[in-house]
Motif scaffolding. Structure first.
Motif, short mmCIF file in Angstrom:
data_model
loop_
_atom_site.label_atom_id
_atom_site.label_comp_id
_atom_site.label_asym_id
_atom_site.label_seq_id
_atom_site.Cartn_x
_atom_site.Cartn_y
_atom_site.Cartn_z
N UNK A 167 0.80 -1.23 0.00
CA UNK A 167 0.00 0.00 0.00
C UNK A 167 0.83 1.27 0.00
N UNK A 168 2.11 1.17 0.25
CA UNK A 168 2.93 2.35 0.53
C UNK A 168 2.87 3.40 -0.57
N UNK A 169 3.09 3.00 -1.82
CA UNK A 169 3.12 3.97 -2.91
C UNK A 169 1.74 4.60 -3.14
N UNK A 170 0.69 3.81 -3.02
CA UNK A 170 -0.66 4.33 -3.22
C UNK A 170 -1.00 5.38 -2.17
N UNK A 171 -0.68 5.09 -0.92
CA UNK A 171 -0.94 6.05 0.14
C UNK A 171 -0.11 7.32 -0.04
N UNK A 172 1.14 7.15 -0.45
CA UNK A 172 2.00 8.32 -0.67
C UNK A 172 1.48 9.16 -1.82
N UNK A 173 0.97 8.51 -2.86
CA UNK A 173 0.42 9.25 -4.00
C UNK A 173 -0.78 10.08 -3.57
N UNK A 174 -1.71 9.48 -2.85
CA UNK A 174 -2.90 10.20 -2.40
C UNK A 174 -2.51 11.37 -1.51
N UNK A 175 -1.56 11.16 -0.63
CA UNK A 175 -1.09 12.24 0.23
C UNK A 175 -0.52 13.38 -0.59
N UNK A 176 0.21 13.05 -1.64
CA UNK A 176 0.82 14.08 -2.51
C UNK A 176 -0.27 14.82 -3.29
N UNK A 177 -1.23 14.09 -3.84
CA UNK A 177 -2.26 14.70 -4.68
C UNK A 177 -3.18 15.62 -3.87
N UNK A 178 -3.59 15.17 -2.71
CA UNK A 178 -4.59 15.93 -1.95
C UNK A 178 -4.03 17.23 -1.38
#
Length: 605
Positions: free
Chosen positions: A256-267
Motif C-alpha cells: 500500500x505504501x506507494x498508493x498512500x503516498x500518492x494520495x497524500x501528494x495529490x490531496x
C-alpha cells in the motif's frame, strides 16, 4: 412622475372676507402636506425599490455562470485571453457519483431511473465555480483545443520513472526490462513468416499499458501547463507496475505504501481541491482485482488503492474493471500492432478484408482443471471433435501458443474466435482476434460488453456472438451448430464491423502521431473528458444522482448518458449474482482470479 397641481377651493357667498382669507391659508397648508406625502411615496417606490431591481438585473447580466443555464458565447476569446474567475479551495459540494448519470433504486419490478434536479429556489442567484474557465474553452471555436486540454501532474519520479530503472523487479517470472523498451512496446517482432505487416509490430507485454499510455500522453496535442484550462487532469502513476513489484512475499504495508503516498501528494495540490479529485484520472495496466483488497490481513490479495476514500473520486482506467464498482473503467489490453502512420492502419484493415478464412472457428487457450466453473475443457473437447475448428492448446510446453505469429495466423484464418473467461473475466486474446478481423465469441457479458463500453458498440450482436456459458457447461449447445446457423451474409457484415473496430482496439506508437485515426488512447481520453465535463455541468445545473446503486454498475454501463436506466430484471442477472452471495471480496473468487492471472506469465517462461 409629474407633481400633482394644487387644488383651488370653492368658497360660498355667505362666508365673510376675513374668514375666507384664514380658510384659504389652512387649505393651502393641507394641500401642500398632501402633495409632499405623495411625492415621498412615489420617490420611495420608483427610486429605492426600482434601483434595487436594476442592480439585480445588472449583476445577472455580467455574472459568468448561471445556475440555470450554461454560458454559450460564440465570440469566446482564446483561453489565454479569458479572465479567470477567482479559484476557490472549497468548491460547492455536490454528491455526483463517479459512473452513474441517473438515479436508482432496487425493486423487484422494472424501475426506470431518471436524473433529478434540485429545487432551484435561488434561480436568480449566480455563482462562480473554479472550473468555469475550463468549461468556457468548449465554446471557443477558434481554439482547436477548446474543451480538450489535459493537465499532467509532475509527479516525483518514485511514482513512475524510478520503477523503470528497477524493471527487473516488476515481475517475479518475467524480465520486464525488454518489455519497457521502445516506449513500452517491447522488442520488434520478426516477420519471417509474413503474418504481420512490415512495420509497427512488437512483442508487447499485456500488462504494459502504464508506460504506453503515459508515453502517448506526452504526444497529446492539447497539453497545458495551466490547470484552470484543463478538461481533465492526468496522474502518471504506474499503478500496475507498482503492485506488480510487491504481490508475492510482501506485507500489506509495503503493497500500500506507494498508493498512500500518492494520495497524500495529490490531496495537497490546489488542482485536487477544485473537484475533490473527480476531474483526475490514472491508468493501471492490470485487472481491477489487484487493487481491491478489502482488509489488512496479510493473506489477502493486492493493495487497496481503489478502496481509498480519495481514490474513489478519481477515474481509474484498467484492462479489466469491476461490474459492481463505479470508479474503474475498462480499456483494451495492448495488442502487438502499434502503427506510426494512418496508412499502416488502412493497409492492415484491407489485408484483413481479403484474408482467406478456412476455419469456421478456433480457440487458443489452456484448460482449467482446478476450476469446476470453467468451460474451457468443454470448449477444447468440442473443438477437437469438429472438422472446422482450429485449436492451439496453451498449457506448459506448448510453444506455438505463446508465439504471436502462430496466434495471429490462426486468427486470420478463422471466421469466429472463441473467447471464454480466462483466469478472470477478460482476455488479451479477444483484442488480438479483433485485430485479425476474427469475430469474437463470448460466453459471459463481463468479458467485453460491460467492460469496454467506451471502445465497443453497445449493440454487441453487430460484431460478436454471445453463447451463455451455462449452456456449454451443461452440454446444451453445440458450438459448431450454433455458428453454422449464422448466414454468410450476416457473417460478412459482422466481419466488416470487426475490421472497422481495429483502430479503437490498438495503441499507436507513442513516438509518433496518427493524423486522422483515433486509437484506443484517443477514445479513452475523449471519454474521460466527456465524463468530467458532464460532472461539471451537472454541478452547475444542480443535477444529482441520488440513491445510485454501485453494485449495479454493470447495468448503468449498458445505457448512454442521456438514456433512462432500467434497473429492473435483466437477462444477464444470473451472470452477475456472485456479488450478492458475499463471496466477491478480497478472499473470494475475484482475488483468486487475479492471483491465477499471474500464472500466465509463469507459463510463458
Amino acid at each position: 412622475m409629474r407633481r400633482r397641481p394644487p387644488v383651488t377651493p370653492i368658497l360660498g357667498d355667505h362666508m365673510e372676507k376675513g374668514q375666507g382669507k384664514n380658510q384659504n391659508s389652512r387649505l393651502c397648508l393641507l394641500v401642500s402636506l398632501t402633495a409632499f406625502f405623495w411625492l415621498a411615496l412615489l420617490y420611495f417606490h420608483f427610486v429605492v425599490l426600482g434601483g434595487n431591481t436594476a442592480v439585480d438585473e445588472s449583476t445577472q447580466e455580467f455574472d459568468p455562470v448561471s445556475l440555470n443555464a450554461q454560458t454559450h458565447n460564440k465570440n469566446t476569446a482564446h483561453p489565454q485571453q479569458i479572465p479567470a474567475p477567482p479559484l476557490s479551495t472549497s468548491p460547492p459540494k455536490v454528491d455526483v457519483q463517479p459512473r452513474s448519470i441517473n438515479n436508482g433504486s432496487s425493486n423487484a419490478q422494472p424501475k426506470l431511473i431518471t436524473r433529478s434536479t434540485t429545487d432551484n429556489s435561488t434561480s436568480h442567484q449566480v455563482e462562480n465555480y473554479p472550473f468555469t474557465r475550463a468549461l468556457r474553452t468548449v465554446d471557443n471555436k477558434s481554439d482547436p483545443c477548446g474543451g480538450k486540454y489535459i493537465y499532467v501532474h509532475d509527479l516525483p519520479p518514485r511514482f513512475n520513472e524510478d520503477m523503470l530503472k528497477e524493471c527487473k523487479s516488476l515481475s517475479l517470472w518475467t524480465n520486464m526490462c525488454k518489455f519497457t523498451s521502445n516506449a513500452g512496446l517491447g522488442p520488434p517482432l520478426d516477420n519471417a513468416e509474413g503474418v504481420f505487416s512490415n512495420t509497427g509490430w512488437y512483442a508487447t507485454n499485456q500488462f504494459a499499458v502504464d508506460v504506453i499510455f503515459n508515453n502517448r500522453m506526452k504526444q497529446y496535442e492539447c497539453l497545458t501547463q495551466d490547470s484552470s484550462l484543463a478538461a481533465a487532469i492526468f496522474v502518471p502513476f504506474y499503478a500496475g507496475f507498482d503492485i506488480a513489484r510487491y504481490l508475492w512475499g510482501y506485507n500489506t504495508s509495503m503493497r500500500d505504501a506507494a498508493s498512500l503516498a500518492l494520495i497524500d501528494w495529490l490531496t495537497k495540490k490546489p488542482e485536487w481541491n477544485i473537484m475533490g479529485g473527480k476531474d483526475h484520472f490514472l491508468v493501471a495496466g492490470r485487472i481491477t482485482w489487484d487493487f481491491r483488497r478489502l482488509s489488512d490481513e496479510e493473506s489477502d490479495w493486492g493493495n487497496k488503492l481503489l478502496f481509498l476514500p480519495a481514490a474513489k473520486n478519481m477515474s481509474m482506467l484498467v484492462v479489466e474493471s469491476s461490474p459492481w464498482n463505479a470508479n474503474d473503467f475498462g480499456i483494451p489490453y495492448p495488442t502487438y500492432f502499434h502503427p506510426a502512420k494512418d496508412a499502416d492502419v488502412f493497409i492492415w484493415q484491407d489485408r484483413m478484408r481479403k484474408s482467406e478464412r478456412k476455419w469456421l472457428f478456433c480457440f487458443a487457450g489452456a484448460p482449467r482443471p482446478g476450476d469446476p466453473k470453467s468451460i474451457r475443457g468443454k470448449i477444447i473437447d468440442q473443438c477437437k471433435n469438429s472438422k472446422v475448428c482450429k485449436l492451439l492448446e496453451c498449457d506448459l510446453g506448448e510453444s506455438k501458443c505463446h508465439s504471436p505469429s502462430s496466434i495471429m495466423q490462426m486468427f486470420q484464418n478463422s471466421l469466429f474466435c472463441l473467447q471464454p473467461q480466462g483466469d478472470s473475466y477478460t482476455r488479451r486474446s479477444a483484442f488480438d482476434s479483433i485485430l485479425a478481423g476474427c469475430i469474437p465469441v463470448f460466453f459471459h457479458p463481463a468479458s467485453a460488453y460491460t467492460q469496454y463500453t467506451w471502445h465497443l458498440p453497445k449493440n454487441y450482436s453487430k460484431y460478436s456472438v454471445l453463447i451463455p456459458e451455462k449452456d456449454v457447461r451443461n452440454k446444451n449447445v453445440n458450438i459448431e451448430q450454433w455458428l453454422s446457423k449464422i448466414s454468410p451474409e450476416q457473417v460478412k457484415e459482422m466481419s466488416e464491423e470487426v475490421i472497422k473496430l481495429i483502430p479503437r482496439m490498438i495503441y499507436a506508437d507513442p513516438r509518433s502521431k496518427l493524423e486522422t485515426v483515433k486509437d484506443a488512447f484517443d477514445v479513452a481520453v475523449e471519454a474521460v473528458i466527456r465524463r468530467v465535463t458532464k460532472l461539471r455541468r451537472d454541478i452547475i445545473e444542480g443535477q444529482r444522482d441520488d440513491n445510485f446503486i454501485e453494485e449495479l454498475s454493470w447495468k448503468y454501463a449498458l445505457f448512454d448518458d442521456e438514456e433512462q436506466v432500467d434497473l429492473g430484471p435483466h437477462e444477464w442477472d444470473p451472470f452477475f449474482e456472485k456479488q450478492k452471495d458475499g463471496k466477491e471480496n478480497s478472499n473470494g473468487s475475484s482475488a483468486e482470479a487475479a492471483k491465477n492471472s499471474w500464472k500466465i506469465e509463469q507459463r510463458q517462461q
